[in-house]
Scaffold this motif. Structure first.
Motif, PDB file in Angstrom:
ATOM      1  N   GLY A  63       0.829  -1.197   0.000  1.00  8.63           N
ATOM      2  CA  GLY A  63       0.000   0.000   0.000  1.00  8.63           C
ATOM      3  C   GLY A  63       0.864   1.248   0.000  1.00  8.63           C
ATOM      4  O   GLY A  63       2.043   1.220   0.381  1.00  8.63           O
ATOM      5  N   GLU A  64       0.280   2.348  -0.436  1.00 10.83           N
ATOM      6  CA  GLU A  64       1.044   3.590  -0.532  1.00 10.83           C
ATOM      7  C   GLU A  64       1.402   4.158   0.837  1.00 10.83           C
ATOM      8  O   GLU A  64       2.434   4.815   0.984  1.00 10.83           O
ATOM      9  CB  GLU A  64       0.247   4.623  -1.340  1.00 10.83           C
ATOM     10  CG  GLU A  64       0.141   4.275  -2.816  1.00 10.83           C
ATOM     11  CD  GLU A  64      -0.517   5.372  -3.610  1.00 10.83           C
ATOM     12  OE1 GLU A  64      -1.325   6.130  -3.023  1.00 10.83           O
ATOM     13  OE2 GLU A  64      -0.222   5.490  -4.816  1.00 10.83           O
ATOM     14  N   THR A  65       0.588   3.889   1.842  1.00 10.69           N
ATOM     15  CA  THR A  65       0.893   4.408   3.180  1.00 10.69           C
ATOM     16  C   THR A  65       2.178   3.798   3.710  1.00 10.69           C
ATOM     17  O   THR A  65       3.054   4.501   4.229  1.00 10.69           O
ATOM     18  CB  THR A  65      -0.265   4.129   4.146  1.00 10.69           C
ATOM     19  OG1 THR A  65      -1.443   4.768   3.663  1.00 10.69           O
ATOM     20  CG2 THR A  65       0.054   4.657   5.535  1.00 10.69           C
ATOM     21  N   ALA A  66       2.310   2.460   3.581  1.00 14.18           N
ATOM     22  CA  ALA A  66       3.539   1.792   4.027  1.00 14.18           C
ATOM     23  C   ALA A  66       4.743   2.294   3.240  1.00 14.18           C
ATOM     24  O   ALA A  66       5.817   2.548   3.806  1.00 14.18           O
ATOM     25  CB  ALA A  66       3.395   0.283   3.867  1.00 14.18           C
ATOM     26  N   ALA A  67       4.565   2.469   1.936  1.00 14.20           N
ATOM     27  CA  ALA A  67       5.668   2.967   1.112  1.00 14.20           C
ATOM     28  C   ALA A  67       6.049   4.384   1.519  1.00 14.20           C
ATOM     29  O   ALA A  67       7.244   4.739   1.570  1.00 14.20           O
ATOM     30  CB  ALA A  67       5.272   2.923  -0.358  1.00 14.20           C
ATOM     31  N   MET A  68       5.055   5.223   1.810  1.00 18.84           N
ATOM     32  CA  MET A  68       5.324   6.603   2.206  1.00 18.84           C
ATOM     33  C   MET A  68       6.169   6.654   3.480  1.00 18.84           C
ATOM     34  O   MET A  68       7.166   7.384   3.554  1.00 18.84           O
ATOM     35  CB  MET A  68       4.007   7.351   2.434  1.00 18.84           C
ATOM     36  CG  MET A  68       4.172   8.786   2.896  1.00 18.84           C
ATOM     37  SD  MET A  68       2.606   9.532   3.428  1.00 18.84           S
ATOM     38  CE  MET A  68       2.345   8.659   4.994  1.00 18.84           C
ATOM     39  N   ILE A  69       5.780   5.860   4.479  1.00 19.44           N
ATOM     40  CA  ILE A  69       6.511   5.840   5.753  1.00 19.44           C
ATOM     41  C   ILE A  69       7.956   5.421   5.533  1.00 19.44           C
ATOM     42  O   ILE A  69       8.901   6.020   6.058  1.00 19.44           O
ATOM     43  CB  ILE A  69       5.810   4.901   6.750  1.00 19.44           C
ATOM     44  CG1 ILE A  69       4.450   5.483   7.149  1.00 19.44           C
ATOM     45  CG2 ILE A  69       6.681   4.674   7.989  1.00 19.44           C
ATOM     46  CD1 ILE A  69       3.577   4.527   7.925  1.00 19.44           C
ATOM     47  N   THR A  70       8.145   4.395   4.699  1.00 20.68           N
ATOM     48  CA  THR A  70       9.492   3.883   4.479  1.00 20.68           C
ATOM     49  C   THR A  70      10.331   4.836   3.638  1.00 20.68           C
ATOM     50  O   THR A  70      11.549   4.956   3.840  1.00 20.68           O
ATOM     51  CB  THR A  70       9.433   2.489   3.830  1.00 20.68           C
ATOM     52  OG1 THR A  70       8.580   1.647   4.609  1.00 20.68           O
ATOM     53  CG2 THR A  70      10.808   1.847   3.780  1.00 20.68           C
ATOM     54  N   HIS A  71       9.740   5.538   2.677  1.00 24.18           N
ATOM     55  CA  HIS A  71      10.484   6.563   1.929  1.00 24.18           C
ATOM     56  C   HIS A  71      11.014   7.635   2.878  1.00 24.18           C
ATOM     57  O   HIS A  71      12.145   8.132   2.715  1.00 24.18           O
ATOM     58  CB  HIS A  71       9.586   7.202   0.866  1.00 24.18           C
ATOM     59  CG  HIS A  71       9.579   6.470  -0.439  1.00 24.18           C
ATOM     60  ND1 HIS A  71      10.705   6.292  -1.212  1.00 24.18           N
ATOM     61  CD2 HIS A  71       8.554   5.866  -1.117  1.00 24.18           C
ATOM     62  CE1 HIS A  71      10.392   5.617  -2.309  1.00 24.18           C
ATOM     63  NE2 HIS A  71       9.095   5.340  -2.268  1.00 24.18           N
TER      64      HIS A  71
END
Length: 510
Positions: A294-302
């Protein structure tokens, strides 16, 4: 093969079990089939309500917020209609989870509070635990960490000692998040002593949740507890110990969801950052982004990856990942607003349908269904008036059915005006109306009925049609004279017949 052939209760038990173990796809498939069959008349309303509640929770687990809200609201309506407060409370918990997920924190707290009140009213331990856990989780999302801890403590008092390890584990882990949040607040305020104390408590709770999950073989709960514990230990300044802890849980791409895998990779990366092992942090953060579902998980990791590259001195890569974080943040905010609007639309549409199903379209008053629901809660200090328009067929025949409809509308208005805030006027059917008078003695009910009769008789019906005159007959019954609702209605009906037989335009009470 219909679910009924294998036993609908067993099917829903299986769906609930799969839901408890985060197998939302199976839970949704089984409960969804039961919903379809119930709508076709195969199963009764309580079965439909239970299936819808499971569907609501399963959709929530898959981040399908409008679908979850729609199922939850329908389930709540049915649970209310059949008088099952425990079922209603659990469905309200699902609605609260959806509301906080789409950013409606105040509405989520209000819904979760209502779930707790309803669960307390039912006296159902499982529903009360669910409501306390939900309140705790909602409070974490809106950064009300002290309230989270308070609700979880009360939930634990209910759950411990009742062989409900899954409920205890969920409360422990939620409470741990509350303490970690309090630690971050304290650290931001420069109070390191309080921060360390809160982190210690959070670590203890996550450790207990982890051991409980391991004992019960609940891999998903164990994975979440391990990651939370690792983060708490690292924040407390013990990253080496945190890394050793993370290595006690071996990720399995077959058994573990991508969400679990990415959560662990991100937690491990944060620990590497604390240890100054920036290249390893960059490697696991990059792997987490590749696997993010999901984009939320990707956002946090970025965001974490940008910090890792900055620490490693690669400012070009740090800026690139910051830009990717910013782009995802803006897109997620936009999508969250759209989800928020979709959930709001579902709530509005459901409220409208609910109102329409309980209100008479001609007069705007509550209908027979709403009246039955009101009377279902017995009250011994209540009176009922049954009101009938005298010679209404003659009105229709002489003046037209359009005039007859307007007479009913005006009468509904008069009834509404005559009622106190605590009273309820409803259209009973045809030209009959009912008025429920709460906290009313028998003499007071007779006086109220007489005032209503006089108000109708003296109303200027000539504004509806020249030469039109309308009167009503009223039958009065008081709950103190009968044992239950059917007897109350039957007594009011007999007294209405008495009023008509005695010449109409009068009130009768025996």
């Amino acid at each position: 093969m219909a679910v009924v052939e294998i036993g609908v209760s067993e099917a829903l038990d299986h769906a609930q079990e799969r839901l408890d173990w985060f197998d939302t796809s199976t839970a949704l498939a089984v409960a969804g089939r039961v919903v379809e069959e119930a709508r076709a008349g195969v199963h009764p309303e309580p079965v439909l309500a239970r299936a819808l509640t499971i569907v609501a929770w399963a959709h929530r687990g898959q981040d399908e917020h409008p679908e979850s809200m729609k199922a939850a609201l329908e389930a709540i309506e049915i649970w209310q209609r059949i008088g099952d407060q425990a079922g209603e409370a659990i469905a309200r918990c699902a609605a609260a989870r959806v509301l906080v997920a789409v950013g409606q924190g105040d509405e989520a707290i209000a819904e979760a509070d209502l779930a707790l009140v309803t669960a307390d009213g039912a006296g159902d331990r499982a529903a009360r635990i669910k409501a306390r856990t939900t309140l705790g989780a909602v409070c974490v999302h809106i950064a009300q960490y002290e309230l989270c801890v308070e609700h979880c403590l009360r939930g634990l008092d209910l759950a411990r000692g009742h062989a409900d390890d899954l409920a205890v584990g969920a409360l422990l882990d939620t409470m741990a998040c509350g303490h970690i949040g309090l630690a971050e607040h304290a650290r931001a305020a420069g109070d390191e002593e309080t921060a360390q104390a809160e982190l210690k408590r959070g670590s203890e709770l996550s450790s207990e949740a982890m051991m409980m999950a391991r004992k019960n073989g609940h891999r998903r709960y164990e994975a979440v507890a391990v990651a939370n514990l690792g983060e708490a230990v690292a924040l407390a300044g013990r990253p080496d110990e945190a890394l050793e802890l993370m290595e006690t849980f071996y990720l399995d791409p077959v058994r573990d969801s991508r969400a679990v895998v990415t959560h662990h990779l991100d937690s491990r990366g944060c620990i590497y950052l604390e240890l100054g092992r920036y290249d390893e942090a960059i490697a696991v953060f990059s792997e987490a982004i590749e696997l993010a579902e999901g984009e939320t998980a990707a956002m946090i990791t970025h965001d974490h990856l940008a910090h890792a590259y900055e620490k490693a001195g690669d400012l070009r890569q740090a800026l690139d990942h910051f830009k990717q974080w910013r782009g995802l943040f803006e897109r997620i905010a936009s999508e969250a607003a759209q989800r928020n609007a979709s959930v709001a639309a579902v709530r509005f549409e459901t409220a409208q349908l609910r109102r329409e199903s309980r209100h008479d379209s001609l007069t705007g008053l509550p209908n027979r269904r709403a009246l039955d629901e009101l009377l279902a809660v017995w009250a011994g200090d209540r009176a009922v008036l049954l009101v009938d328009v005298d010679r209404f067929k003659q009105v229709n025949d002489t003046f037209s059915h359009l005039v007859g409809d307007e007479v009913l509308r005006r009468l509904g208005m008069l009834l509404g005006i005559a009622c106190r805030a605590s009273d309820t006027a409803a259209r009973y059917g045809g030209e009959e109306f009912a008025v429920v008078l709460d906290q009313m003695e028998a003499d007071g009910a007779m006086d109220a009925a007489e005032r209503l009769r006089a108000a109708v008789e003296t109303y200027d019906w000539g504004t509806v049609a020249d030469g039109l005159a309308i009167t009503i007959s009223v039958g009065v019954a008081h709950a103190a004279k009968v044992p239950d609702v059917p007897a109350l209605i039957a007594l009011a009906d007999r007294n209405l017949y008495c009023a008509k037989k005695s010449g109409r335009n009068r009130v009768c009470m025996h």
